[in-house]
Write a protein that holds these residues in place. Sequence first.
Motif, PDB file in Angstrom:
ATOM      1  N   UNK A  46      73.911  26.531  48.734  1.00  0.00           N
ATOM      2  CA  UNK A  46      72.973  27.612  48.929  1.00  0.00           C
ATOM      3  C   UNK A  46      72.010  27.411  49.888  1.00  0.00           C
ATOM      4  N   UNK A  47      70.831  27.345  48.710  1.00  0.00           N
ATOM      5  CA  UNK A  47      69.399  27.216  48.985  1.00  0.00           C
ATOM      6  C   UNK A  47      69.029  26.588  50.047  1.00  0.00           C
ATOM      7  N   UNK A  48      69.669  25.162  49.922  1.00  0.00           N
ATOM      8  CA  UNK A  48      69.599  24.569  51.374  1.00  0.00           C
ATOM      9  C   UNK A  48      69.725  25.425  52.297  1.00  0.00           C
ATOM     10  N   UNK A  49      70.778  25.148  53.076  1.00  0.00           N
ATOM     11  CA  UNK A  49      70.981  26.574  54.114  1.00  0.00           C
ATOM     12  C   UNK A  49      69.707  28.094  54.202  1.00  0.00           C
ATOM     13  N   UNK A  50      69.696  28.269  53.312  1.00  0.00           N
ATOM     14  CA  UNK A  50      68.864  29.152  53.038  1.00  0.00           C
ATOM     15  C   UNK A  50      67.325  28.384  53.713  1.00  0.00           C
ATOM     16  N   UNK A  51      67.071  27.513  53.174  1.00  0.00           N
ATOM     17  CA  UNK A  51      65.780  27.224  53.493  1.00  0.00           C
ATOM     18  C   UNK A  51      65.903  26.593  55.154  1.00  0.00           C
ATOM     19  N   UNK A  52      67.439  26.656  55.112  1.00  0.00           N
ATOM     20  CA  UNK A  52      67.097  25.525  56.484  1.00  0.00           C
ATOM     21  C   UNK A  52      66.951  27.218  58.004  1.00  0.00           C
ATOM     22  N   UNK A  53      67.817  27.891  57.150  1.00  0.00           N
ATOM     23  CA  UNK A  53      68.191  29.215  58.340  1.00  0.00           C
ATOM     24  C   UNK A  53      66.827  29.998  58.214  1.00  0.00           C
ATOM     25  N   UNK A  54      65.523  30.047  57.302  1.00  0.00           N
ATOM     26  CA  UNK A  54      64.381  30.675  56.805  1.00  0.00           C
ATOM     27  C   UNK A  54      63.658  29.685  57.479  1.00  0.00           C
ATOM     28  N   UNK A  55      63.688  28.047  57.907  1.00  0.00           N
ATOM     29  CA  UNK A  55      63.128  27.322  58.927  1.00  0.00           C
ATOM     30  C   UNK A  55      63.147  27.903  60.293  1.00  0.00           C
ATOM     31  N   UNK A  56      64.162  27.925  61.094  1.00  0.00           N
ATOM     32  CA  UNK A  56      64.994  28.381  61.887  1.00  0.00           C
ATOM     33  C   UNK A  56      64.157  29.920  61.934  1.00  0.00           C
ATOM     34  N   UNK A  57      63.890  30.764  61.382  1.00  0.00           N
ATOM     35  CA  UNK A  57      63.247  31.998  61.690  1.00  0.00           C
ATOM     36  C   UNK A  57      62.222  31.894  61.667  1.00  0.00           C
ATOM     37  N   UNK A  58      61.465  31.274  60.716  1.00  0.00           N
ATOM     38  CA  UNK A  58      60.251  30.991  60.879  1.00  0.00           C
ATOM     39  C   UNK A  58      59.398  30.752  62.612  1.00  0.00           C
ATOM     40  N   UNK A  59      60.012  29.999  62.540  1.00  0.00           N
ATOM     41  CA  UNK A  59      59.955  29.922  64.094  1.00  0.00           C
ATOM     42  C   UNK A  59      59.228  30.877  64.801  1.00  0.00           C
ATOM     43  N   UNK A  60      60.268  32.089  64.995  1.00  0.00           N
ATOM     44  CA  UNK A  60      59.852  32.930  65.536  1.00  0.00           C
ATOM     45  C   UNK A  60      59.525  33.737  65.405  1.00  0.00           C
ATOM     46  N   UNK A  61      59.127  33.947  63.721  1.00  0.00           N
ATOM     47  CA  UNK A  61      57.845  34.453  63.205  1.00  0.00           C
ATOM     48  C   UNK A  61      56.920  33.646  64.342  1.00  0.00           C
ATOM     49  N   UNK A  62      56.586  32.553  64.289  1.00  0.00           N
ATOM     50  CA  UNK A  62      55.280  31.810  64.686  1.00  0.00           C
ATOM     51  C   UNK A  62      55.583  32.928  66.129  1.00  0.00           C
ATOM     52  N   UNK A  63      55.779  32.503  66.752  1.00  0.00           N
ATOM     53  CA  UNK A  63      55.526  33.593  68.492  1.00  0.00           C
ATOM     54  C   UNK A  63      55.495  34.419  68.099  1.00  0.00           C
TER      55      UNK A  63
END
Length: 103
Positions: A46-63
Amino acid sequence: MKTLFIILKITFFLLAILVMYFASRFSIGSQDDWINAIENRFWEFYFSRLLFTLIAGGVFLLLSILLNWAFRKKIKYKRKMVLYEIAAIVLVAIIMISIAVLK
């Protein structure tokens, strides 16, 4: 200019949700591996999937932050709004992972 800014912000947010959806369901292994990971090591998975998904969302946060910087002279965008964006990305990631893992 404000209309363009709002359209770009909405576009980034919708793209972030779409990418986070696919990131939450992304798996290299088989369906049996997915089920086995959920049954045997749920919280780690669960937490590894959450981290992976947060990284994907973080890219758009940086944009999105880059967009804020590009429009900084025309649009007043407070830090409080960036905190709301971060909270939205974390909330969407938790919801997406919970749906993907608990289905």
